[in-house]
Write an enzyme that holds these catalytic residues in place. Structure first.
Site, mmCIF file in Angstrom:
data_model
loop_
_atom_site.group_PDB
_atom_site.id
_atom_site.type_symbol
_atom_site.label_atom_id
_atom_site.label_comp_id
_atom_site.label_asym_id
_atom_site.label_seq_id
_atom_site.Cartn_x
_atom_site.Cartn_y
_atom_site.Cartn_z
ATOM 1 N N ARG A 100 -51.523 76.459 -41.000
ATOM 2 C CA ARG A 100 -50.714 77.406 -39.935
ATOM 3 C C ARG A 100 -50.467 78.969 -40.621
ATOM 4 O O ARG A 100 -49.860 78.925 -41.719
ATOM 5 C CB ARG A 100 -49.235 76.943 -39.592
ATOM 6 N N HIS A 127 -53.575 78.154 -30.729
ATOM 7 C CA HIS A 127 -52.800 76.680 -30.962
ATOM 8 C C HIS A 127 -53.525 75.643 -30.410
ATOM 9 O O HIS A 127 -52.955 74.935 -29.569
ATOM 10 C CB HIS A 127 -51.328 77.069 -30.674
ATOM 11 N N GLN A 130 -51.814 72.066 -30.162
ATOM 12 C CA GLN A 130 -50.767 71.862 -29.091
ATOM 13 C C GLN A 130 -51.398 71.568 -27.798
ATOM 14 O O GLN A 130 -51.147 70.997 -26.982
ATOM 15 C CB GLN A 130 -49.913 73.179 -29.166
ATOM 16 N N ASP A 218 -43.769 79.952 -22.559
ATOM 17 C CA ASP A 218 -43.652 79.919 -24.075
ATOM 18 C C ASP A 218 -42.690 81.136 -24.478
ATOM 19 O O ASP A 218 -42.286 82.010 -23.617
ATOM 20 C CB ASP A 218 -44.721 80.212 -24.736
ATOM 21 N N CYS A 258 -44.193 74.237 -25.247
ATOM 22 C CA CYS A 258 -44.648 73.557 -26.425
ATOM 23 C C CYS A 258 -43.408 73.309 -27.423
ATOM 24 O O CYS A 258 -43.404 72.670 -28.277
ATOM 25 C CB CYS A 258 -45.625 74.564 -27.494
ATOM 26 N N ARG A 286 -48.325 65.262 -29.759
ATOM 27 C CA ARG A 286 -48.824 65.914 -30.848
ATOM 28 C C ARG A 286 -49.290 65.012 -31.857
ATOM 29 O O ARG A 286 -50.619 65.042 -32.496
ATOM 30 C CB ARG A 286 -47.980 66.990 -31.364
HETATM 31 N N1 CP Z 1 -45.090 73.208 -30.744
HETATM 32 C C1 CP Z 1 -44.923 73.651 -32.077
HETATM 33 O O1 CP Z 1 -46.119 74.113 -32.610
HETATM 34 O O2 CP Z 1 -43.867 73.383 -32.760
HETATM 35 P P1 CP Z 1 -43.508 73.771 -34.219
HETATM 36 O O3 CP Z 1 -43.652 75.093 -34.523
HETATM 37 O O4 CP Z 1 -42.327 73.149 -34.500
HETATM 38 O O5 CP Z 1 -44.632 73.027 -35.090
HETATM 39 N N1 NVA Z 2 -46.113 81.309 -29.495
HETATM 40 C C1 NVA Z 2 -45.187 80.569 -30.420
HETATM 41 C C2 NVA Z 2 -45.473 79.107 -30.528
HETATM 42 C C3 NVA Z 2 -44.770 78.417 -31.142
HETATM 43 C C4 NVA Z 2 -45.193 76.920 -31.469
HETATM 44 C C5 NVA Z 2 -45.425 81.044 -31.731
HETATM 45 O O1 NVA Z 2 -46.467 81.402 -32.190
HETATM 46 O O2 NVA Z 2 -44.385 81.242 -32.403
#
Ligand code: CP
Ligand code: NVA
Length: 300
Positions: A100, A127, A130, A218, A258, A286
């Site tokens: 990440r 992502h 997800q 989101d 998400c 997930r």
């Molecule tokens: N939806 C998602 O990716 O959640 P987290 O940021 O908690 O991993």
């Molecule tokens: N768009 C959000 C998704 C988090 C799971 C971010 O990148 O923070």
């Protein structure tokens, strides 16, 4: 050559359906395997996470492997050791990287300099884990994904970019409503349309959700954009998914997010906690989908 999962388009269209079915099977039968026995999966997280981190750690264990979690704060990444050096070192210890991070180009560097599979656990651009889980969540209710209309209301961010790629692979119609200045990346849209995706972009949330089977949103400010929160609250006024907006969707439409959510911003409390909301199934899926993706990578 190792197999990577950097975007949904890395899974060939004819294999994506199998991954979906396998995730469903894993869920229904509480599948445990030894596929990753003796293998160590390194989770490198440069941003916060609850769902992705825990579902990957649990999923790797359920496939017989060992997860090891590091962050930039507690590794030399946070002291500017180049990623290309990190990639070559970690390739000698581990069997896969689940990452990440910020720019997608960081994953490209790990792929170029490392020699183990790399999985995208969220970047600024995409992502994919997800959205693959979201495909499972939709598939469980409406198996003919290519007959659906999916709406996106809000920021043209990493989530919608993966929904755009998902429209190529799974064939649903994607209707996006974003304020001016917050559109998805045009190159990502153009590539998807060239590959046959049905995508439209409007400024009007009511147009986007009209007749939609799934309504997605989101947060307005993603991780790394926190200082833009106030400016974005102004720009996104009128983009909250509330009961009035949901009433314009299909009569049986479901609400998706998400998580984590900002109640009272991108979605009203009543929609988020209401009967149309399927967000907890999304979160659960997930785990099942990521196990299926790891199997797709590691099974010969
Ligand atoms: N939806 C998602 O990716 O959640 P987290 O940021 O908690 O991993
Ligand atoms: N768009 C959000 C998704 C988090 C799971 C971010 O990148 O923070």
């Amino acid at each position: 050559m190792p197999k990577h999962f950097l975007t949904i388009l890395d899974i060939p269209r004819d294999e994506a359906k199998q991954v979906l079915l396998r995730a469903k099977e894993m869920k229904d039968n509480n599948v445990r395997t030894n596929l990753l026995a003796g293998k160590t999966m390194l989770l490198i997280f440069e941003k916060a996470s609850t769902r992705t981190r825990v579902s990957f750690e649990v999923g790797v264990r359920q496939l017989g492997g060992d997860p090891v979690f590091i962050t930039s704060k507690d590794s030399q990444l946070g002291r500017s050791e180049p990623l290309k050096d990190t990639a070559r070192v970690l390739s000698r210890y581990a069997d896969g990287l689940i990452v990440r991070t910020f720019g997608q180009e960081k994953l490209d560097t790990l792929v170029e300099y490392g020699d183990i599979p790399v999985v995208n656990a969220l970047t600024d651009e995409y992502h994919p884990c997800q959205i693959m889980a979201d495909m499972l969540t939709m598939y469980e209710r409406t198996p003919n994904l290519d007959e659906l209309k999916v709406a996106w209301v809000g920021d043209g961010n990493n989530m919608v970019h993966s929904f755009i790629n998902g429209a190529v692979t799974f064939g649903y119609e994607l209707s996006i409503a974003c304020p001016e200045g917050y559109d998805p990346n045009q190159a990502i849209v153009d590539r998807a349309v060239d590959l046959g995706a049905k995508i439209s972009i409007t400024r009007d949330p009511a147009v986007a959700v009209s007749g939609a089977h799934y309504v997605n949103t989101d947060v307005w400010a993603s991780m790394g954009q926190e200082e833009e929160q106030k400016k974005r609250e102004v720009a996104f006024a009128g983009y909250e998914v509330d009961e009035t907006l949901m009433a314009k969707a299909d009569g049986n439409a479901k609400f998706m997010h998400c998580l984590p959510v900002h109640r009272g911003e991108e979605v009203s409390e009543s929609v988020f906690e209401g009967p149309a909301s399927i967000v907890w199934d999304q979160a659960e899926n997930r785990l099942h989908m990521q196990k299926a993706i790891l199997e797709w990578i590691y099974k010969n």
